[in-house]
Scaffold this motif. Structure first.
Motif, PDB file in Angstrom:
ATOM      1  N   CYS A   1      63.391 -24.837 -21.507  1.00 52.18           N
ATOM      2  CA  CYS A   1      64.158 -23.336 -21.252  1.00 52.18           C
ATOM      3  C   CYS A   1      63.733 -22.556 -22.591  1.00 52.18           C
ATOM      4  O   CYS A   1      64.194 -21.311 -22.301  1.00 52.18           O
ATOM      5  CB  CYS A   1      65.324 -23.432 -20.625  1.00 52.18           C
ATOM      6  N   ARG A   2      63.535 -22.941 -23.606  1.00 56.39           N
ATOM      7  CA  ARG A   2      63.308 -22.369 -24.798  1.00 56.39           C
ATOM      8  C   ARG A   2      62.656 -20.843 -24.770  1.00 56.39           C
ATOM      9  O   ARG A   2      63.267 -20.100 -25.082  1.00 56.39           O
ATOM     10  CB  ARG A   2      62.791 -23.140 -25.956  1.00 56.39           C
ATOM     11  N   PRO A   3      61.581 -20.812 -24.101  1.00 59.03           N
ATOM     12  CA  PRO A   3      60.948 -19.525 -23.895  1.00 59.03           C
ATOM     13  C   PRO A   3      61.733 -18.466 -23.343  1.00 59.03           C
ATOM     14  O   PRO A   3      61.723 -17.349 -23.842  1.00 59.03           O
ATOM     15  CB  PRO A   3      59.508 -19.744 -23.372  1.00 59.03           C
ATOM     16  N   LEU A   4      62.251 -18.938 -22.245  1.00 59.24           N
ATOM     17  CA  LEU A   4      63.100 -17.888 -21.396  1.00 59.24           C
ATOM     18  C   LEU A   4      64.618 -17.711 -22.352  1.00 59.24           C
ATOM     19  O   LEU A   4      64.818 -16.474 -22.316  1.00 59.24           O
ATOM     20  CB  LEU A   4      63.696 -18.414 -20.215  1.00 59.24           C
ATOM     21  N   LEU A   5      65.122 -18.547 -22.929  1.00 62.80           N
ATOM     22  CA  LEU A   5      66.305 -18.495 -23.773  1.00 62.80           C
ATOM     23  C   LEU A   5      66.013 -17.409 -24.938  1.00 62.80           C
ATOM     24  O   LEU A   5      66.572 -16.582 -25.288  1.00 62.80           O
ATOM     25  CB  LEU A   5      66.830 -19.650 -24.238  1.00 62.80           C
ATOM     26  N   ASP A   6      64.701 -17.536 -25.580  1.00 64.05           N
ATOM     27  CA  ASP A   6      64.171 -16.685 -26.561  1.00 64.05           C
ATOM     28  C   ASP A   6      63.919 -15.462 -26.269  1.00 64.05           C
ATOM     29  O   ASP A   6      64.185 -14.227 -26.707  1.00 64.05           O
ATOM     30  CB  ASP A   6      63.267 -17.335 -27.373  1.00 64.05           C
ATOM     31  N   ALA A   7      63.702 -15.120 -24.873  1.00 58.45           N
ATOM     32  CA  ALA A   7      63.119 -13.677 -24.249  1.00 58.45           C
ATOM     33  C   ALA A   7      64.447 -13.085 -23.917  1.00 58.45           C
ATOM     34  O   ALA A   7      64.627 -12.193 -24.598  1.00 58.45           O
ATOM     35  CB  ALA A   7      62.368 -14.009 -23.365  1.00 58.45           C
ATOM     36  N   LEU A   8      65.471 -13.728 -23.623  1.00 57.30           N
ATOM     37  CA  LEU A   8      66.680 -13.290 -23.221  1.00 57.30           C
ATOM     38  C   LEU A   8      67.399 -12.758 -24.570  1.00 57.30           C
ATOM     39  O   LEU A   8      68.081 -11.777 -24.659  1.00 57.30           O
ATOM     40  CB  LEU A   8      67.623 -14.144 -22.181  1.00 57.30           C
TER      41      LEU A   8
ATOM     42  N   THR B   1      75.604 -14.369 -26.277  1.00 57.65           N
ATOM     43  CA  THR B   1      74.383 -15.235 -26.664  1.00 57.65           C
ATOM     44  C   THR B   1      73.468 -15.350 -24.974  1.00 57.65           C
ATOM     45  O   THR B   1      74.338 -15.077 -23.850  1.00 57.65           O
ATOM     46  CB  THR B   1      74.635 -16.926 -26.790  1.00 57.65           C
ATOM     47  N   ALA B   2      72.419 -16.050 -25.102  1.00 59.22           N
ATOM     48  CA  ALA B   2      71.645 -16.124 -24.073  1.00 59.22           C
ATOM     49  C   ALA B   2      72.328 -17.118 -22.953  1.00 59.22           C
ATOM     50  O   ALA B   2      72.359 -16.745 -21.751  1.00 59.22           O
ATOM     51  CB  ALA B   2      70.187 -16.773 -24.235  1.00 59.22           C
TER      52      ALA B   2
ATOM     53  N   GLY C   1      55.427 -14.586 -17.402  1.00 55.15           N
ATOM     54  CA  GLY C   1      55.416 -13.365 -16.897  1.00 55.15           C
ATOM     55  C   GLY C   1      56.711 -12.504 -17.506  1.00 55.15           C
ATOM     56  O   GLY C   1      57.024 -11.338 -17.998  1.00 55.15           O
ATOM     57  N   LEU C   2      57.928 -13.434 -17.417  1.00 54.12           N
ATOM     58  CA  LEU C   2      59.063 -12.809 -17.748  1.00 54.12           C
ATOM     59  C   LEU C   2      59.054 -12.813 -19.358  1.00 54.12           C
ATOM     60  O   LEU C   2      59.723 -11.888 -19.867  1.00 54.12           O
ATOM     61  CB  LEU C   2      60.463 -14.014 -17.417  1.00 54.12           C
ATOM     62  N   VAL C   3      58.550 -13.841 -19.959  1.00 49.44           N
ATOM     63  CA  VAL C   3      58.689 -13.763 -21.437  1.00 49.44           C
ATOM     64  C   VAL C   3      57.506 -12.419 -21.965  1.00 49.44           C
ATOM     65  O   VAL C   3      57.912 -11.838 -22.754  1.00 49.44           O
ATOM     66  CB  VAL C   3      57.981 -15.163 -22.136  1.00 49.44           C
ATOM     67  N   ASP C   4      56.590 -12.266 -21.173  1.00 44.83           N
ATOM     68  CA  ASP C   4      55.696 -11.231 -21.586  1.00 44.83           C
ATOM     69  C   ASP C   4      56.313  -9.983 -21.321  1.00 44.83           C
ATOM     70  O   ASP C   4      55.874  -8.894 -22.041  1.00 44.83           O
ATOM     71  CB  ASP C   4      54.433 -11.350 -20.900  1.00 44.83           C
ATOM     72  N   ALA C   5      57.177  -9.988 -20.503  1.00 44.78           N
ATOM     73  CA  ALA C   5      57.702  -8.760 -20.060  1.00 44.78           C
ATOM     74  C   ALA C   5      58.692  -7.896 -20.840  1.00 44.78           C
ATOM     75  O   ALA C   5      59.043  -7.027 -21.009  1.00 44.78           O
ATOM     76  CB  ALA C   5      58.673  -8.735 -18.759  1.00 44.78           C
ATOM     77  N   VAL C   6      59.161  -8.795 -21.950  1.00 42.29           N
ATOM     78  CA  VAL C   6      60.274  -8.311 -22.800  1.00 42.29           C
ATOM     79  C   VAL C   6      59.653  -7.261 -23.756  1.00 42.29           C
ATOM     80  O   VAL C   6      60.299  -6.149 -23.850  1.00 42.29           O
ATOM     81  CB  VAL C   6      60.992  -9.564 -23.753  1.00 42.29           C
ATOM     82  N   PRO C   7      58.774  -7.507 -24.394  1.00 42.68           N
ATOM     83  CA  PRO C   7      58.395  -6.474 -25.325  1.00 42.68           C
ATOM     84  C   PRO C   7      57.884  -5.118 -24.487  1.00 42.68           C
ATOM     85  O   PRO C   7      58.029  -3.992 -25.070  1.00 42.68           O
ATOM     86  CB  PRO C   7      57.176  -7.132 -26.084  1.00 42.68           C
ATOM     87  N   VAL C   8      57.265  -5.279 -23.341  1.00 44.28           N
ATOM     88  CA  VAL C   8      56.972  -3.962 -22.561  1.00 44.28           C
ATOM     89  C   VAL C   8      58.202  -3.333 -22.170  1.00 44.28           C
ATOM     90  O   VAL C   8      58.156  -1.993 -22.330  1.00 44.28           O
ATOM     91  CB  VAL C   8      56.094  -4.561 -21.342  1.00 44.28           C
ATOM     92  N   LEU C   9      59.202  -3.857 -21.786  1.00 41.85           N
ATOM     93  CA  LEU C   9      60.549  -3.320 -21.380  1.00 41.85           C
ATOM     94  C   LEU C   9      61.036  -2.699 -22.554  1.00 41.85           C
ATOM     95  O   LEU C   9      61.635  -1.564 -22.206  1.00 41.85           O
ATOM     96  CB  LEU C   9      61.545  -4.330 -20.731  1.00 41.85           C
TER      97      LEU C   9
ATOM     98  N   LEU D   1      67.104  -4.638 -20.439  1.00 41.61           N
ATOM     99  CA  LEU D   1      68.058  -5.971 -20.161  1.00 41.61           C
ATOM    100  C   LEU D   1      68.439  -5.960 -18.610  1.00 41.61           C
ATOM    101  O   LEU D   1      68.061  -6.877 -18.170  1.00 41.61           O
ATOM    102  CB  LEU D   1      69.390  -5.966 -20.957  1.00 41.61           C
ATOM    103  N   ARG D   2      68.762  -4.916 -17.921  1.00 41.57           N
ATOM    104  CA  ARG D   2      68.718  -4.662 -16.674  1.00 41.57           C
ATOM    105  C   ARG D   2      67.691  -4.875 -15.780  1.00 41.57           C
ATOM    106  O   ARG D   2      67.738  -5.870 -14.710  1.00 41.57           O
ATOM    107  CB  ARG D   2      69.533  -3.604 -16.267  1.00 41.57           C
ATOM    108  N   ALA D   3      66.870  -4.482 -16.207  1.00 41.77           N
ATOM    109  CA  ALA D   3      65.132  -4.682 -15.523  1.00 41.77           C
ATOM    110  C   ALA D   3      65.082  -6.271 -15.570  1.00 41.77           C
ATOM    111  O   ALA D   3      64.551  -6.905 -14.614  1.00 41.77           O
ATOM    112  CB  ALA D   3      64.149  -3.851 -16.067  1.00 41.77           C
ATOM    113  N   TRP D   4      65.007  -6.827 -16.607  1.00 42.68           N
ATOM    114  CA  TRP D   4      64.668  -8.418 -17.233  1.00 42.68           C
ATOM    115  C   TRP D   4      65.505  -9.214 -16.223  1.00 42.68           C
ATOM    116  O   TRP D   4      65.150  -9.965 -15.571  1.00 42.68           O
ATOM    117  CB  TRP D   4      64.654  -8.504 -18.340  1.00 42.68           C
ATOM    118  N   LEU D   5      66.980  -9.188 -16.198  1.00 44.88           N
ATOM    119  CA  LEU D   5      67.629  -9.920 -15.553  1.00 44.88           C
ATOM    120  C   LEU D   5      67.611  -9.898 -14.274  1.00 44.88           C
ATOM    121  O   LEU D   5      67.741 -10.572 -13.399  1.00 44.88           O
ATOM    122  CB  LEU D   5      69.448  -9.690 -15.978  1.00 44.88           C
ATOM    123  N   GLY D   6      67.304  -8.592 -13.649  1.00 46.09           N
ATOM    124  CA  GLY D   6      67.152  -8.252 -11.978  1.00 46.09           C
ATOM    125  C   GLY D   6      65.813  -9.061 -11.782  1.00 46.09           C
ATOM    126  O   GLY D   6      65.962  -9.775 -10.536  1.00 46.09           O
TER     127      GLY D   6
END
Length: 195
Positions: free
Chosen positions: A117-124, A142-143, A63-71, A81-86
């Motif tokens: 952790c790579r998918p989350l690091l890449d998303a960030l 960096t992430a 869900g976090l990874v998929d949220a990046v392009p939407v945000l 960035l604020r919304a995702w980190l929150g």
């Protein structure tokens, strides 16, 4: 993967989900015992605690990874960035094992841990790159840098007063990360409150 290996993996994941949801001993030894497998079997499937924990919370990670392009498609980069980190911060508060796994992902952690952790690091990283492209965050951030800064916020207590404190510190963190983005965020907040 052989059927017995698939069965072991599934039992390990089910046992881990049960153990992590309960207070008390959440060690890998405890998880292996509950799954009815040896520790060697557990480590063959999940070489690090982080890889197991992130697999258990796979839906949340996805869900976090998929949220990046939407945000990024609907918000300016600093607000995205604020919304995702929150969202990441709230997940860590609700699931301390996840927060521990993410803290383990930073710095000089093992390669299996980094891979988990790579998918989350890449998303960030995608969010950070979008901010760098608009000049709202310093180039070279960096992430790993951001996760190191967010990590202490996960340690703040779970009661209401502590969450308010964490929210204030989160704002300080974001103003430091995205100083030019902070003005845009404040303007957007003001427009929402007056609108």
């Amino acid at each position: 993967m052989r059927s017995d290996a698939r069965s072991n993996r599934l039992r390990i994941l089910e046992a881990a989900a049960e153990v992590l949801a309960l207070p008390g001993d959440t060690s890998l030894k405890s998880i292996a015992r509950r799954a009815g497998v040896g520790q060697g079997t557990l480590y063959r499937h999940f070489p690090t605690r982080e890889s197991l924990v992130l697999e258990v919370y796979g839906e949340e990670v996805e869900g976090l990874v998929d949220a990046v392009p939407v945000l990024l498609g609907s918000l300016r980069p600093p607000l995205a960035l604020r919304a995702w980190l929150g969202r990441l911060l709230r997940l860590g508060w609700c699931t301390p094992e996840f927060a521990d796994a993410m803290r383990g992902a930073t710095g000089a952690s093992s390669e299996p841990c980094r891979r988990a952790c790579r998918p989350l690091l890449d998303a960030l990283s995608a969010l950070l790159e979008a901010n760098m492209a608009t000049g709202t965050i310093e180039a070279g951030t960096t992430a790993d840098d951001v996760l190191l800064l967010v990590g202490p916020l996960w340690r703040i207590g779970a009661d209401e007063a502590e969450h308010e404190r964490a929210a204030r510190l989160f704002d300080v963190l974001l103003r430091g990360l995205c100083p030019s983005g902070a003005a845009h965020a404040a303007a957007a907040e003001g427009a929402r409150s007056t609108g």
